[in-house]
Design an enzyme around this catalytic site. Structure first.
Site, PDB file in Angstrom:
ATOM      1  N   ASP A  32      28.540  55.988  -4.001  1.00  0.00           N
ATOM      2  CA  ASP A  32      29.007  54.485  -4.099  1.00  0.00           C
ATOM      3  C   ASP A  32      29.387  54.386  -5.646  1.00  0.00           C
ATOM      4  OD1 ASP A  32      27.877  51.798  -2.616  1.00  0.00           O
ATOM      5  OD2 ASP A  32      28.310  51.829  -4.747  1.00  0.00           O
ATOM      6  N   ASN A  88      24.505  47.230   6.755  1.00  0.00           N
ATOM      7  CA  ASN A  88      24.899  45.704   6.903  1.00  0.00           C
ATOM      8  C   ASN A  88      26.474  44.936   7.986  1.00  0.00           C
ATOM      9  OD1 ASN A  88      23.075  45.778   4.430  1.00  0.00           O
ATOM     10  ND2 ASN A  88      24.504  45.982   2.652  1.00  0.00           N
ATOM     11  N   GLN A  95      27.838  42.551   4.391  1.00  0.00           N
ATOM     12  CA  GLN A  95      28.706  43.205   4.091  1.00  0.00           C
ATOM     13  C   GLN A  95      29.968  43.411   3.384  1.00  0.00           C
ATOM     14  OE1 GLN A  95      30.090  44.046   8.126  1.00  0.00           O
ATOM     15  NE2 GLN A  95      31.193  46.168   7.621  1.00  0.00           N
ATOM     16  N   HIS A 101      29.819  51.380   7.366  1.00  0.00           N
ATOM     17  CA  HIS A 101      29.243  52.528   6.119  1.00  0.00           C
ATOM     18  C   HIS A 101      27.939  52.417   6.248  1.00  0.00           C
ATOM     19  CE1 HIS A 101      30.076  48.787   3.839  1.00  0.00           C
ATOM     20  NE2 HIS A 101      29.117  49.554   3.143  1.00  0.00           N
ATOM     21  N   HIS A 103      24.450  52.800   4.520  1.00  0.00           N
ATOM     22  CA  HIS A 103      24.014  53.459   2.276  1.00  0.00           C
ATOM     23  C   HIS A 103      22.664  54.688   2.816  1.00  0.00           C
ATOM     24  CE1 HIS A 103      26.308  49.987   0.973  1.00  0.00           C
ATOM     25  NE2 HIS A 103      26.555  49.100   1.565  1.00  0.00           N
TER      26      HIS A 103
HETATM   27  P1  AMP Z   1      28.312  46.789   1.853  1.00  0.00           P
HETATM   28  O1  AMP Z   1      27.757  45.540   0.690  1.00  0.00           O
HETATM   29  O2  AMP Z   1      27.510  47.388   2.905  1.00  0.00           O
HETATM   30  O3  AMP Z   1      29.656  46.595   2.681  1.00  0.00           O
HETATM   31  O4  AMP Z   1      28.883  47.607   0.437  1.00  0.00           O
HETATM   32  C1  AMP Z   1      30.227  48.141   0.443  1.00  0.00           C
HETATM   33  C2  AMP Z   1      30.055  49.102  -0.560  1.00  0.00           C
HETATM   34  O5  AMP Z   1      31.091  50.046  -1.147  1.00  0.00           O
HETATM   35  C3  AMP Z   1      29.011  48.402  -1.936  1.00  0.00           C
HETATM   36  O6  AMP Z   1      27.829  48.989  -2.797  1.00  0.00           O
HETATM   37  C4  AMP Z   1      30.352  48.482  -2.915  1.00  0.00           C
HETATM   38  O7  AMP Z   1      29.710  49.713  -4.689  1.00  0.00           O
HETATM   39  C5  AMP Z   1      30.925  50.019  -2.538  1.00  0.00           C
HETATM   40  N1  AMP Z   1      32.048  50.617  -3.064  1.00  0.00           N
HETATM   41  C6  AMP Z   1      33.086  49.297  -2.842  1.00  0.00           C
HETATM   42  N2  AMP Z   1      34.616  50.132  -3.402  1.00  0.00           N
HETATM   43  C7  AMP Z   1      34.262  51.704  -3.746  1.00  0.00           C
HETATM   44  C8  AMP Z   1      35.015  52.549  -3.703  1.00  0.00           C
HETATM   45  N3  AMP Z   1      36.646  52.165  -4.563  1.00  0.00           N
HETATM   46  N4  AMP Z   1      33.803  53.470  -4.297  1.00  0.00           N
HETATM   47  C9  AMP Z   1      33.588  53.435  -3.733  1.00  0.00           C
HETATM   48  N5  AMP Z   1      32.047  52.745  -3.728  1.00  0.00           N
HETATM   49  C10 AMP Z   1      32.408  51.662  -3.706  1.00  0.00           C
END
Ligand code: AMP
Ligand code: ZN
Length: 137
Positions: A32, A88, A95, A101, A103
């Site tokens: 992440d 999420n 989300q 995805h 985590h």
């Molecule tokens: P969510 O809030 O569950 O949708 O999580 C999205 C996650 O994606 C967050 O923890 C961000 O830090 C991560 N994220 C967003 N864009 C990228 C990216 N390009 N590469 C890696 N992680 C990302």
């Protein structure tokens, strides 16, 4: 199927570079970019499913097996003291990227992170009402 404007479709399929930890036919696991802790990783399916509701059973099973495998590796290599799996669904649940995805968040003693919720205190009757509502009884 992939979705045209989905950043995680592009990352999962290697069109956008990422810090990849693992890849197979169905999934890519990446670090992440905004980690909650050292080693915070994301499991991304290579096909587009917006959330858990759209995820087919076989993919769900494979995702959890992969989560376990990565958790073992992360703990072993980084010496994590614990690990949260967070997934999420929906904006109200936090989300922000609408491509399923999971985590994997390694936890360390005194890492200062707070992952949790305010516990409610329903009565036995209230719990029973919820149970019946979910079951449609
Ligand atoms: P969510 O809030 O569950 O949708 O999580 C999205 C996650 O994606 C967050 O923890 C961000 O830090 C991560 N994220 C967003 N864009 C990228 C990216 N390009 N590469 C890696 N992680 C990302
Ligand atoms: Zn996607």
């Amino acid at each position: 199927m992939r979705e045209e404007n989905c950043i995680f479709c592009k990352i999962a399929n290697g069109e956008i570079p990422s810090k990849t930890l693992y890849e197979d036919e169905r999934f890519r696991v990446i670090l992440d970019l905004g980690p909650a802790a050292k080693g915070h990783s994301l499991i991304l399916p290579k096909e587009h499913f917006a959330d858990l509701y759209e995820l087919p059973d076989e993919w769900a099973a494979d995702a959890m097996k992969l989560a376990r495998k990565m958790a073992v590796q992360i703990r072993g290599r980084l010496g994590a003291d614990g690990l949260n799996i967070i997934q999420n669904n929906g904006e109200v649940a936090g989300q922000t990227v609408f491509h399923f995805h999971m985590h994997l968040i390694p936890r360390y003693e005194n890492d200062g992170q707070k992952i949790g919720w305010e516990a409610g205190s329903p009565s036995a009757e209230e719990l029973e009402a919820v149970r019946e509502q979910i079951l449609g009884a």
